[in-house]
Design a protein around this motif. Structure first.
Motif, PDB file in Angstrom:
ATOM      1  N   LEU A 171      79.231  37.547  55.746  1.00  0.00           N
ATOM      2  CA  LEU A 171      79.341  36.128  55.422  1.00  0.00           C
ATOM      3  C   LEU A 171      80.599  35.463  55.953  1.00  0.00           C
ATOM      4  CD1 LEU A 171      77.834  35.917  51.834  1.00  0.00           C
ATOM      5  CD2 LEU A 171      76.775  35.329  54.016  1.00  0.00           C
TER       6      LEU A 171
ATOM      7  N   LEU B  44      78.908  29.708  51.664  1.00  0.00           N
ATOM      8  CA  LEU B  44      77.966  30.368  50.763  1.00  0.00           C
ATOM      9  C   LEU B  44      78.686  31.358  49.853  1.00  0.00           C
ATOM     10  CD1 LEU B  44      75.105  30.977  49.770  1.00  0.00           C
ATOM     11  CD2 LEU B  44      74.872  32.572  51.692  1.00  0.00           C
TER      12      LEU B  44
ATOM     13  N   TYR C 151      72.564  29.785  53.325  1.00  0.00           N
ATOM     14  CA  TYR C 151      72.091  31.130  53.647  1.00  0.00           C
ATOM     15  C   TYR C 151      71.333  31.115  54.975  1.00  0.00           C
ATOM     16  CZ  TYR C 151      69.839  35.689  52.896  1.00  0.00           C
ATOM     17  OH  TYR C 151      69.409  36.990  53.017  1.00  0.00           O
TER      18      TYR C 151
ATOM     19  N   CYS D 225      70.529  27.840  49.463  1.00  0.00           N
ATOM     20  CA  CYS D 225      69.494  28.312  50.398  1.00  0.00           C
ATOM     21  C   CYS D 225      69.770  27.811  51.803  1.00  0.00           C
ATOM     22  CB  CYS D 225      68.110  27.845  49.945  1.00  0.00           C
ATOM     23  SG  CYS D 225      67.397  28.842  48.645  1.00  0.00           S
TER      24      CYS D 225
ATOM     25  N   GLY E 289      78.503  30.883  56.159  1.00  0.00           N
ATOM     26  CA  GLY E 289      78.620  32.072  55.323  1.00  0.00           C
ATOM     27  C   GLY E 289      79.821  32.006  54.398  1.00  0.00           C
TER      28      GLY E 289
ATOM     29  N   HIS F 185      73.591  30.219  57.962  1.00  0.00           N
ATOM     30  CA  HIS F 185      74.442  31.357  58.337  1.00  0.00           C
ATOM     31  C   HIS F 185      73.672  32.358  59.193  1.00  0.00           C
ATOM     32  CE1 HIS F 185      77.123  34.775  58.146  1.00  0.00           C
ATOM     33  NE2 HIS F 185      76.152  35.475  57.590  1.00  0.00           N
ATOM     34  N   TYR F 186      72.506  32.782  58.706  1.00  0.00           N
ATOM     35  CA  TYR F 186      71.774  33.821  59.439  1.00  0.00           C
ATOM     36  C   TYR F 186      71.125  33.314  60.719  1.00  0.00           C
ATOM     37  CZ  TYR F 186      72.976  37.238  56.001  1.00  0.00           C
ATOM     38  OH  TYR F 186      73.695  38.084  55.204  1.00  0.00           O
TER      39      TYR F 186
ATOM     40  N   ALA G 154      67.044  35.787  47.610  1.00  0.00           N
ATOM     41  CA  ALA G 154      68.472  36.001  47.341  1.00  0.00           C
ATOM     42  C   ALA G 154      69.110  34.873  46.528  1.00  0.00           C
ATOM     43  CB  ALA G 154      69.232  36.170  48.659  1.00  0.00           C
ATOM     44  N   ILE G 155      68.711  33.645  46.785  1.00  0.00           N
ATOM     45  CA  ILE G 155      69.302  32.483  46.110  1.00  0.00           C
ATOM     46  C   ILE G 155      68.306  32.040  45.039  1.00  0.00           C
ATOM     47  CG2 ILE G 155      70.321  30.190  46.421  1.00  0.00           C
ATOM     48  CD1 ILE G 155      71.728  32.397  48.049  1.00  0.00           C
TER      49      ILE G 155
ATOM     50  N   ALA H 187      66.102  34.055  51.897  1.00  0.00           N
ATOM     51  CA  ALA H 187      66.905  33.119  51.102  1.00  0.00           C
ATOM     52  C   ALA H 187      66.227  32.837  49.766  1.00  0.00           C
ATOM     53  CB  ALA H 187      67.118  31.817  51.872  1.00  0.00           C
TER      54      ALA H 187
END
Length: 162
Positions: free
Chosen positions: A138, A147, A79, A76, A144, A82-83, A62-63, A59
């Motif tokens: 996502l 996001l 993210y 973040c 997701g 979600h995961y 990516a963010i 995160a």
């Protein structure tokens, strides 16, 4: 200007491409404060800390704070939530057979039909895969989807190059 046949942009290439440069510093403590539902009443994570830490590291890459600005922590958190949710959907304390282990990763779609007599349920996985063509996985969680919506807004900004 050209140097050995290649254009030189004097360091503005990243800015022109609208690419962020910063790496974030979102932490497990921030995630626990933002999303307490992923922790038991004693504050222990419901997913292994190693997995949460790995997702947080991803995160932070990516963010990017310089792209997300004041929405960075929110992005973040979404993210990671979600995961972690995706991980927990596959979680099993243990499996007795390879088939049981493989079943934890089965794709389950939206219920498209159900019968009561002789119990039958049909799932529509096509709805999930069509909706995520451009956004990977996502669409598989509410986090997701949120996001992806925020990422669309962040990506709408223009670029100014002098």
């Amino acid at each position: 200007m050209y140097y050995w046949g290649k254009p030189q942009f004097y360091g503005v290439r990243a800015e022109a491409a609208n690419i962020g440069r910063q790496t974030g510093n979102y932490t497990a403590e921030m995630f626990q404060a933002d999303y307490p539902q992923f922790y038991d009443p004693e504050g222990q994570p419901l997913a292994p800390s190693t997995m949460i830490d790995m997702i947080i590291n991803r995160a932070n890459t990516a963010i990017q704070p310089d792209k997300w600005l004041d929405g960075w922590r929110y992005g973040c958190g979404l993210y990671v939530a979600h995961y972690v949710t995706m991980y927990l959907k596959t979680y099993a304390a243990s499996s007795a057979t390879p088939q049981q282990a493989a079943a934890t990763g089965a794709l389950v779609g939206v219920v498209s039909s159900a019968k009561l007599g002789n119990a039958s349920v049909t799932y529509d996985t096509d709805a999930l895969t069509k909706a995520t063509e451009g956004w990977g996985d996502l669409n598989a969680t509410i986090y997701g989807q949120m996001l992806a919506t925020q990422a669309r807004l962040v990506g709408m900004g223009g670029t100014y190059v002098t």
